[in-house]
Write a protein that holds these residues in place. Structure first.
Motif, PDB file in Angstrom:
ATOM      1  N   LEU A 293       0.851  -1.213  -0.088  1.00  0.00           N
ATOM      2  CA  LEU A 293       0.025   0.160  -0.082  1.00  0.00           C
ATOM      3  C   LEU A 293       0.910   1.133   0.002  1.00  0.00           C
ATOM      4  N   GLY A 294       2.022   1.143   0.578  1.00  0.00           N
ATOM      5  CA  GLY A 294       2.791   2.454   0.868  1.00  0.00           C
ATOM      6  C   GLY A 294       3.742   2.673  -0.543  1.00  0.00           C
ATOM      7  N   THR A 295       4.133   1.407  -1.162  1.00  0.00           N
ATOM      8  CA  THR A 295       4.893   1.623  -2.332  1.00  0.00           C
ATOM      9  C   THR A 295       4.161   1.472  -3.549  1.00  0.00           C
ATOM     10  N   GLU A 296       3.114   0.647  -3.685  1.00  0.00           N
ATOM     11  CA  GLU A 296       2.555   0.413  -4.863  1.00  0.00           C
ATOM     12  C   GLU A 296       1.015   0.978  -5.107  1.00  0.00           C
ATOM     13  N   GLY A 297       0.442   1.268  -4.046  1.00  0.00           N
ATOM     14  CA  GLY A 297      -0.869   1.797  -3.933  1.00  0.00           C
ATOM     15  C   GLY A 297      -1.710   0.727  -3.441  1.00  0.00           C
ATOM     16  N   GLU A 298      -3.137   1.272  -3.799  1.00  0.00           N
ATOM     17  CA  GLU A 298      -4.406   0.456  -3.344  1.00  0.00           C
ATOM     18  C   GLU A 298      -4.578  -0.746  -4.206  1.00  0.00           C
ATOM     19  N   GLY A 299      -4.367  -0.727  -5.418  1.00  0.00           N
ATOM     20  CA  GLY A 299      -4.544  -1.886  -6.168  1.00  0.00           C
ATOM     21  C   GLY A 299      -3.476  -3.190  -5.689  1.00  0.00           C
ATOM     22  N   ALA A 300      -2.313  -3.000  -5.468  1.00  0.00           N
ATOM     23  CA  ALA A 300      -1.727  -4.023  -5.144  1.00  0.00           C
ATOM     24  C   ALA A 300      -1.833  -4.330  -3.739  1.00  0.00           C
ATOM     25  N   PHE A 301      -2.185  -3.504  -2.584  1.00  0.00           N
ATOM     26  CA  PHE A 301      -2.599  -3.861  -1.429  1.00  0.00           C
ATOM     27  C   PHE A 301      -3.890  -4.850  -1.414  1.00  0.00           C
ATOM     28  N   ARG A 302      -4.832  -4.413  -2.276  1.00  0.00           N
ATOM     29  CA  ARG A 302      -6.135  -5.197  -2.414  1.00  0.00           C
ATOM     30  C   ARG A 302      -5.680  -6.824  -3.104  1.00  0.00           C
ATOM     31  N   ASN A 303      -4.858  -6.585  -4.050  1.00  0.00           N
ATOM     32  CA  ASN A 303      -4.501  -7.808  -4.566  1.00  0.00           C
ATOM     33  C   ASN A 303      -3.946  -9.002  -3.549  1.00  0.00           C
TER      34      ASN A 303
END
Length: 388
Positions: A293-303
């Motif tokens: 979430l901190g480095t790649e954003g919400e999409g990566a976090f949710r994935n």
């Protein structure tokens, strides 16, 4: 590749091929993350103690219990100590909680960046005969103990207060007196009756919107002494509604084990931090998701985090208060402890079909660090249930 035959609800068996473990890119110990994340950790019972667990006698393996806290810190997560996940009020009494809290706070001081908040409640009281003054004294006793160690506090909901209070005014008066003794801002803990039926009607009303109004009025009065509030009602709309009405600088900590990815990611108005029981069994995935979430954003976090939700919903299905059984079961399968024994013999609180579903969900997300070990231990559990 490891395989296992698991029972199904139709009385048949199906063969599951266990995937290789997912190699999550987890956070490091002490790493700054975009959300505060506290994992409520389970306790490891001592299976060799000669006790009668059904009579309330307990024995804890404090060394293995502390090792699990080290595991959480190594992943960059904070620890919420002596909470519901640790069977507080369902096996863990105050005398044992004091040892547990003391060990964890002391260990945190020896580790750079280790965060721990400890639960403060009133369970040394008999709720049947407790007055409001008794509740305040019990809270003060536990608050003084944790603060005497230099620890931070999570002010837990009180069964005795739920029974003694008659109106929202009673709740406000008790919290005002307790918070007046806090030496640092505390995290409040609103636990719904699905987690503890004795907490029905907390804040003075069984209607959640009215209870929310009472809770908010109390927080506004005592805002300087409150860091945040954890809400565990398993309803995202209630959490969002409360989050949008919080006094300035008071944080929301999600306790929604059904909708936590959405709550943590947030919306255009705000987001929730995390104080979750599910972060115990899925700690590596939670750590990796928060780092992403901190480095790649919400999409990566949710994935990363969305695929863990089916497992969490199975663990926390009704009757929700028995979710701890699945949490400890997964710790056993994943090698964090050598047995599936719990305080109060709570390992028997869920069915073998539930445990089989938990196994399937955990396997699907690659949670098992050693699939062969997980399969062997699952076979042992099946055999103990007479399932071959």
């Amino acid at each position: 590749m490891a395989t296992i035959r698991l029972p199904t609800a139709t009385g048949t068996f199906e063969t599951l091929t266990i995937p290789e473990p997912t190699l999550w890119r987890t956070a490091r110990a002490g790493q700054a993350l975009p959300r505060l994340a506290l994992s409520a950790g389970h306790v490891v019972a001592d299976p060799m103690a000669d006790i009668s667990p059904m009579r309330g006698e307990i024995a804890i393996d404090f060394e293995r219990t502390q090792a699990f806290r080290d595991h959480l810190w190594d992943l960059g997560l904070g620890v919420a100590e002596a909470m519901d996940t640790a069977q507080r009020g369902m096996g863990l009494d105050w005398e044992a909680a004091k040892i547990l809290i003391g060990n964890t706070v002391a260990s945190a001081k020896r580790r750079s960046g280790a965060v721990v908040f400890s639960g403060v409640g009133t369970e040394q009281l008999d709720p049947a005969g407790a007055s409001l003054d008794d509740v305040v004294r019990a809270y003060h006793e536990q608050l003084g103990f944790v603060q005497g160690l230099g620890g931070r506090v999570i002010l837990m909901a009180s069964r005795a207060l739920a029974r003694a209070a008659r109106t929202p005014t009673d709740y406000a008066a008790v919290y005002r007196r307790v918070l007046a003794e806090a030496d640092q801002p505390v995290v409040l803990h609103w636990l719904g009756e699905m987690f503890d039926p004795a907490l029905a009607g907390y804040w003075g009303s069984r209607a959640v919107p009215e209870a929310m109004d009472a809770c908010l009025a109390m927080m506004e009065e005592n805002a300087s002494r409150i860091d945040g509030i954890k809400i565990s009602l398993l309803d995202k709309d209630y959490e969002i509604a409360l989050r949008r009405r919080l006094p300035l600088r008071i944080k929301m900590y999600t306790g929604d084990d059904f909708n936590y990815p959405e709550m943590i990611a947030g919306d255009e108005v705000g987001h929730s931090h995390a104080l979750l029981g599910i972060f115990d069994p899925i700690a590596p995935a939670a750590s990796a998701a928060l780092a992403a979430l901190g480095t790649e954003g919400e999409g990566a976090f949710r994935n990363i985090l969305d695929p863990t939700v089916p497992l969490s919903r199975e663990l926390f299905r009704a009757p929700t208060q028995f979710y701890k059984t699945g949490v400890v079961f997964l710790a056993y399968l994943n090698g964090h402890q050598d047995h599936f024994v719990m305080l109060g013999a709570q390992q028997g609180a869920r069915s073998i079909l539930h445990l089989a579903r938990v196994f399937r969900h955990a396997a699907e997300i690659g949670l098992f660090r050693d699939p062969e070990l997980a399969a062997a231990r699952m076979r042992t559990v099946l055999a103990l249930h007479g399932v071959a």
